[in-house]
Design a protein around this motif. Structure first.
Motif, PDB file in Angstrom:
ATOM      1  N   VAL A 408       0.855  -1.191   0.000  1.00 17.30           N
ATOM      2  CA  VAL A 408       0.000   0.000   0.000  1.00 17.30           C
ATOM      3  C   VAL A 408       0.885   1.233   0.000  1.00 17.30           C
ATOM      4  N   VAL A 409       0.497   2.215  -0.803  1.00 17.68           N
ATOM      5  CA  VAL A 409       1.245   3.468  -0.912  1.00 17.68           C
ATOM      6  C   VAL A 409       0.394   4.617  -0.401  1.00 17.68           C
ATOM      7  N   VAL A 410       0.970   5.420   0.474  1.00 16.24           N
ATOM      8  CA  VAL A 410       0.366   6.679   0.906  1.00 16.24           C
ATOM      9  C   VAL A 410       1.222   7.798   0.320  1.00 16.24           C
ATOM     10  N   LEU A 411       0.694   8.477  -0.686  1.00  9.98           N
ATOM     11  CA  LEU A 411       1.416   9.604  -1.291  1.00  9.98           C
ATOM     12  C   LEU A 411       0.913  10.873  -0.611  1.00  9.98           C
ATOM     13  N   LYS A 412       1.745  11.413   0.268  1.00  2.00           N
ATOM     14  CA  LYS A 412       1.329  12.534   1.113  1.00  2.00           C
ATOM     15  C   LYS A 412       1.249  13.843   0.322  1.00  2.00           C
ATOM     16  N   GLY A 413       0.519  14.793   0.879  1.00  2.00           N
ATOM     17  CA  GLY A 413       0.348  16.103   0.264  1.00  2.00           C
ATOM     18  C   GLY A 413      -1.081  16.564   0.452  1.00  2.00           C
ATOM     19  N   ALA A 414      -1.402  17.734  -0.078  1.00  2.00           N
ATOM     20  CA  ALA A 414      -2.779  18.243  -0.001  1.00  2.00           C
ATOM     21  C   ALA A 414      -3.670  17.336  -0.848  1.00  2.00           C
ATOM     22  N   GLY A 415      -4.574  16.625  -0.202  1.00  2.00           N
ATOM     23  CA  GLY A 415      -5.329  15.594  -0.896  1.00  2.00           C
ATOM     24  C   GLY A 415      -4.497  14.326  -0.965  1.00  2.00           C
ATOM     25  N   THR A 416      -4.067  13.810   0.201  1.00  2.00           N
ATOM     26  CA  THR A 416      -3.240  12.601   0.262  1.00  2.00           C
ATOM     27  C   THR A 416      -3.938  11.447  -0.445  1.00  2.00           C
ATOM     28  N   LEU A 417      -3.157  10.676  -1.215  1.00  2.00           N
ATOM     29  CA  LEU A 417      -3.679   9.526  -1.947  1.00  2.00           C
ATOM     30  C   LEU A 417      -3.252   8.238  -1.256  1.00  2.00           C
ATOM     31  N   ILE A 418      -4.164   7.292  -1.207  1.00  2.00           N
ATOM     32  CA  ILE A 418      -3.862   5.951  -0.699  1.00  2.00           C
ATOM     33  C   ILE A 418      -4.173   4.971  -1.813  1.00  2.00           C
ATOM     34  N   ALA A 419      -3.182   4.165  -2.210  1.00  2.00           N
ATOM     35  CA  ALA A 419      -3.343   3.224  -3.318  1.00  2.00           C
ATOM     36  C   ALA A 419      -2.974   1.827  -2.857  1.00  2.00           C
ATOM     37  N   GLY A 420      -3.790   0.831  -3.248  1.00  2.00           N
ATOM     38  CA  GLY A 420      -3.564  -0.545  -2.855  1.00  2.00           C
ATOM     39  C   GLY A 420      -3.179  -1.432  -4.018  1.00  2.00           C
ATOM     40  N   GLN A 421      -2.738  -2.629  -3.707  1.00  2.00           N
ATOM     41  CA  GLN A 421      -2.200  -3.548  -4.702  1.00  2.00           C
ATOM     42  C   GLN A 421      -3.256  -4.117  -5.632  1.00  2.00           C
ATOM     43  N   HIS A 422      -4.535  -3.983  -5.269  1.00  2.00           N
ATOM     44  CA  HIS A 422      -5.609  -4.513  -6.113  1.00  2.00           C
ATOM     45  C   HIS A 422      -6.296  -3.416  -6.927  1.00  2.00           C
ATOM     46  N   GLY A 423      -5.666  -2.264  -7.014  1.00  2.00           N
ATOM     47  CA  GLY A 423      -6.204  -1.173  -7.818  1.00  2.00           C
ATOM     48  C   GLY A 423      -7.066  -0.196  -7.057  1.00  2.00           C
ATOM     49  N   GLU A 424      -7.332  -0.452  -5.787  1.00  2.00           N
ATOM     50  CA  GLU A 424      -8.157   0.470  -5.013  1.00  2.00           C
ATOM     51  C   GLU A 424      -7.399   1.775  -4.752  1.00  2.00           C
ATOM     52  N   MET A 425      -8.152   2.863  -4.675  1.00  2.00           N
ATOM     53  CA  MET A 425      -7.532   4.165  -4.415  1.00  2.00           C
ATOM     54  C   MET A 425      -8.494   5.045  -3.642  1.00  2.00           C
ATOM     55  N   ALA A 426      -7.943   5.863  -2.748  1.00  2.00           N
ATOM     56  CA  ALA A 426      -8.744   6.781  -1.952  1.00  2.00           C
ATOM     57  C   ALA A 426      -8.034   8.120  -1.840  1.00  2.00           C
ATOM     58  N   ILE A 427      -8.826   9.152  -1.597  1.00  2.00           N
ATOM     59  CA  ILE A 427      -8.318  10.489  -1.313  1.00  2.00           C
ATOM     60  C   ILE A 427      -8.750  10.853   0.100  1.00  2.00           C
ATOM     61  N   ALA A 428      -7.791  11.210   0.927  1.00  2.00           N
ATOM     62  CA  ALA A 428      -8.104  11.675   2.287  1.00  2.00           C
ATOM     63  C   ALA A 428      -8.423  13.163   2.210  1.00  2.00           C
ATOM     64  N   ASP A 429      -9.702  13.482   2.281  1.00  2.00           N
ATOM     65  CA  ASP A 429     -10.149  14.864   2.109  1.00  2.00           C
ATOM     66  C   ASP A 429     -10.162  15.574   3.461  1.00  2.00           C
ATOM     67  N   VAL A 430      -9.002  15.649   4.063  1.00  2.00           N
ATOM     68  CA  VAL A 430      -8.798  16.281   5.361  1.00  2.00           C
ATOM     69  C   VAL A 430      -7.449  16.993   5.316  1.00  2.00           C
ATOM     70  N   GLY A 431      -7.138  17.732   6.373  1.00  2.00           N
ATOM     71  CA  GLY A 431      -5.828  18.368   6.468  1.00  2.00           C
ATOM     72  C   GLY A 431      -5.839  19.820   6.051  1.00  2.00           C
ATOM     73  N   ASN A 432      -4.746  20.512   6.362  1.00  2.00           N
ATOM     74  CA  ASN A 432      -4.669  21.940   6.124  1.00  2.00           C
ATOM     75  C   ASN A 432      -3.213  22.379   5.986  1.00  2.00           C
ATOM     76  N   ALA A 433      -3.014  23.653   5.680  1.00  2.00           N
ATOM     77  CA  ALA A 433      -1.676  24.175   5.406  1.00  2.00           C
ATOM     78  C   ALA A 433      -0.774  24.168   6.633  1.00  2.00           C
ATOM     79  N   GLY A 434      -1.351  24.097   7.827  1.00  2.00           N
ATOM     80  CA  GLY A 434      -0.537  24.046   9.027  1.00  2.00           C
ATOM     81  C   GLY A 434       0.279  22.771   9.142  1.00  2.00           C
ATOM     82  N   MET A 435      -0.076  21.762   8.352  1.00  2.00           N
ATOM     83  CA  MET A 435       0.635  20.489   8.401  1.00  2.00           C
ATOM     84  C   MET A 435       1.954  20.532   7.639  1.00  2.00           C
ATOM     85  N   ALA A 436       2.239  21.647   7.003  1.00  2.00           N
ATOM     86  CA  ALA A 436       3.523  21.814   6.321  1.00  2.00           C
ATOM     87  C   ALA A 436       4.577  22.216   7.341  1.00  2.00           C
ATOM     88  N   SER A 437       4.865  21.296   8.252  1.00  2.00           N
ATOM     89  CA  SER A 437       5.845  21.549   9.311  1.00  2.00           C
ATOM     90  C   SER A 437       6.501  20.234   9.708  1.00  2.00           C
TER      91      SER A 437
END
Length: 504
Positions: A408-437
Motif C-alpha cells: 500500500v502506498v500513501v502519497l502525502k500532500g494536499a489531498g493525500t492519496l492511498i493506493a492498494g495492490q488490487h487497484g483500489e484508491m482513496a483520497i483523504a479529504d482532510v488536512g490543512n496548510a498548518g501540516m507543512a511543518s
C-alpha cells in the motif's frame, strides 16, 4: 439556502470520485438510459449554478459570465439567461473558436441571444460595476496550459477582486490530476457537475477551487449503480474502520508494535511516532533507538518500552512484534542501513517512512505486506524521476509506486492519496496548510502503525490513519490557526478520532 436550491446542488460532498474522461462518456450513456437529452442536463447545470450564485451572493446585481467555446460555455449561456430572467444585469464575454460549437452549447447560445442577450468579444473592456463572475471558460477536457485569449481572461479574473463561481472546475486546473500547467482561475466557489473529479481534491486543487459543491443533475440514481473508481474519505467515515472495543479486551489484543529509528540528533522523530502509536490505541509499543535517546524518551513518555538499537535487541524485538515501523529519524548512515538490512529479512507487516524510503530507493524491492508513506520528494527518488513529475500526476505516481514496490502506498500532500495492490484508491479529504511543518509525517507513521497493530488490514489502516491524522490537524487549526501548528499538537487530539463513537 432555500429548499428549491437544495434540490439543485449540494454542499455535502459524496464519497465517490470519478475520472473526468469517465464522466464525459457516462453523461451520454446515462442520458440515453434515462431518456434525458444532453441539453436538458445543460439546463439543469445552469439552473444549479444560478441557484448557488443567488444563495451565496444575494446582493449581487451585475454578473459577468465568461463563456468558452465548449459545453462549459454552454452552461454559462444558460446561467446568463436565467439570471436575466430574475432581474440581474448580465454581461457575457465569449472566447470564440474556429470549430463549430457542440450542439447543446450552440442551442444554449442561441437561446441567450433570442432572449435579448448580447455577446461581447474576449477583447472587450469590462463594465466597472461587476460584482460576481461566472467562470464558464474551460472545462474538464483541458489537457495543457490555457492559451490566449483564455490566459488573458483568466489573469484578468484573478485581478478583478470580485467573487468567482467556476462551473465544473476552475478554468485552467487539470481535472484528472489537480495539476497546474499555466494560468488558473482562483474560484470562490466551484460547482462540480454529475460527479467529483480527482483534480478537485488533490494536487494543487485547494489553491484554486474555493468551496466545493456538486450537482448530479438528476443522475444520482444512475450513478448509484456504477462502481466508483476512487473513494473520498473524511472524519465522518472513521466508524467503518474503528469499532468500539470489547469491554473485557486486554492490551495483548491491541497489538505489539515495534518502532525503529531516531539516530543521534533525530530523537524527536521516533518519539512523536511512538506516542502517536500509543494515542492510536496500540497495546504495547517498543522503541529501538540511539543510546542518547533512551533516557529522554522514557522520561517524556514512560508508557513506552525503550532500548538501545543493536543487532541483538533488534532480532529479539522483531520476533516479539506484530508490526514494525521503521524510518522516523533513521538517517542514512551505517547505523540506519544496518538496521534496515536486518528488518528486510522479516515477514512481519511493516510501515516504511522517511529515510527508510530513501534507502529503499537505492536498493528497490517489492513486498506486499508493507505500507510506504512518501512525500513527493521521496516518491521522486523511489521512481527515479523529478518531484515535478510526481506532482504533475499524483494518481499515476501512486499507481506506479504500488506496481514497483507492492503493498500500500500513501502519497502525502494536499489531498493525500492511498493506493492498494488490487487497484483500489482513496483520497483523504482532510488536512490543512498548518501540516507543512516538521514531524507531521512521523506522527502519521505512528498512527498507521498503531492501527496496523490492532489488526486492521494494510489498506484500511492507511486510509483510517490518514483521516485521523488530517482530522486531528483540522481540529487544532480550527482552535489556533494554521501558522505555528506543531506535529506534537496533534498527539492529545488523536484519541478523539480513533474513538469515533465519541462524536455521535
Amino acid at each position: 439556502m432555500t429548499s428549491h436550491s437544495e434540490k439543485q446542488y449540494c454542499s455535502s460532498l459524496p464519497h465517490s470520485v470519478w475520472s473526468a474522461d469517465w464522466v464525459r462518456q457516462a453523461e451520454s450513456v446515462a442520458a440515453v438510459s434515462l431518456g434525458i437529452s444532453l441539453y436538458s442536463l445543460m439546463l439543469r447545470a445552469g439552473a444549479a449554478a444560478t441557484a448557488l450564485a443567488r444563495d451565496h451572493y444575494p446582493a449581487s446585481r451585475h454578473w459577468l459570465v465568461l463563456c468558452g467555446h465548449g459545453n462549459n460555455g454552454g452552461d454559462g449561456y444558460v446561467v446568463a439567461r436565467l439570471a436575466t430572467e430574475v432581474g440581474i444585469k448580465v454581461s457575457v464575454i465569449v472566447c470564440e473558436g474556429v470549430r463549430p460549437l457542440p450542439t447543446e452549447a450552440a442551442i444554449a447560445r442561441q437561446a441567450w441571444l433570442e432572449s435579448g442577450g448580447e455577446i461581447l468579444p474576449a477583447s472587450s473592456h469590462w463594465p466597472q460595476d461587476i460584482d460576481l463572475i461566472i467562470d464558464g471558460l474551460l472545462g474538464t477536457g483541458l489537457g495543457g496550459a490555457p492559451r490566449a485569449p483564455y490566459e488573458v481572461l483568466i489573469e484578468a479574473v484573478n485581478r478583478a477582486g470580485v467573487p468567482v463561481i467556476s462551473l465544473d472546475i476552475p478554468s485552467g486546473l487539470q481535472a484528472e490530476t489537480g495539476a497546474v500547467a499555466g494560468a488558473v482561475i482562483r474560484a470562490s466557489h466551484t460547482l462540480a457537475f454529475i460527479a467529483l473529479k480527482p483534480g478537485l481534491l488533490t494536487g494543487q486543487a485547494r489553491d484554486w477551487v474555493g468551496q466545493l459543491h456538486y450537482s448530479t443533475l438528476g443522475l444520482s440514481d444512475w450513478l448509484a449503480t456504477q462502481r466508483p473508481q476512487i473513494q473520498r474519505y473524511n472524519g465522518a467515515d472513521l466508524g467503518q474502520w474503528l469499532k468500539p472495543r470489547r469491554p473485557c479486551s486486554h492490551k495483548g489484543e491491541h497489538g505489539r508494535l515495534l518502532l525503529v529509528g531516531g539516530d543521534h540528533g533525530f530523537g524527536g522523530a521516533i518519539r512523536m511516532a511512538a506516542e502517536a502509536a500509543l494515542r492510536s490505541g496500540a497495546g504495547l509499543v517498543r522503541v529501538l533507538t540511539h543510546t542518547a535517546h533512551v533516557g529522554p524518551l522514557l522520561t517524556a513518555r514512560p508508557e513506552l518500552m525503550v532500548q538501545r538499537l543493536s543487532d541483538d535487541t533488534l532480532q529479539q524485538a522483531v520476533e516479539w512484534a506484530d508490526v514494525v515501523v521503521v524510518g522516523p529519524g533513521l538517517g542514512q548512515g551505517d547505523w540506519g542501513k544496518n538496521a534496515l538490512k536486518l528488518l528486510q529479512t522479516s515477514d512481519k507487516p511493516a510501515l516504511w517512512d522517511a529515510d527508510a524510503l530513501n534507502l529503499l530507493a537505492l536498493h528497490p524491492e517489492k513486498r506486499q505486506n508493507r505500507v510506504i508513506t512518501p512525500h513527493p520528494g521521496e516518491a521522486a527518488r523511489l521512481l527515479n524521476c523529478r518531484t515535478v513529475d510526481i506532482e504533475s500526476d499524483r494518481l499515476l505516481a501512486a499507481r506506479r509506486l504500488v506496481a514497483q514496490y507492492g503493498g500500500v502506498v500513501v502519497l502525502k500532500g494536499a489531498g493525500t492519496l492511498i493506493a492498494g495492490q488490487h487497484g483500489e484508491m482513496a483520497i483523504a479529504d482532510v488536512g490543512n496548510a498548518g501540516m507543512a511543518s516538521g514531524g507531521m509525517g512521523d506522527v502519521l507513521s505512528g498512527i498507521i502503525g498503531g492501527l496496523l497493530s490492532q489488526k486492521l488490514p494494510l489498506y484500511d489502516a492507511a486510509c483510517a490513519g490518514c483521516v485521523v491524522h488530517g482530522a486531528a490537524a483540522d481540529y487544532v487549526a480550527k482552535k489556533q490557526g494554521t501558522r505555528g501548528l506543531l506535529a506534537s499538537d496533534l498527539l492529545p487530539v488523536i484519541p478523539h478520532y480513533v474513538n469515533p463513537e465519541l462524536a455521535k
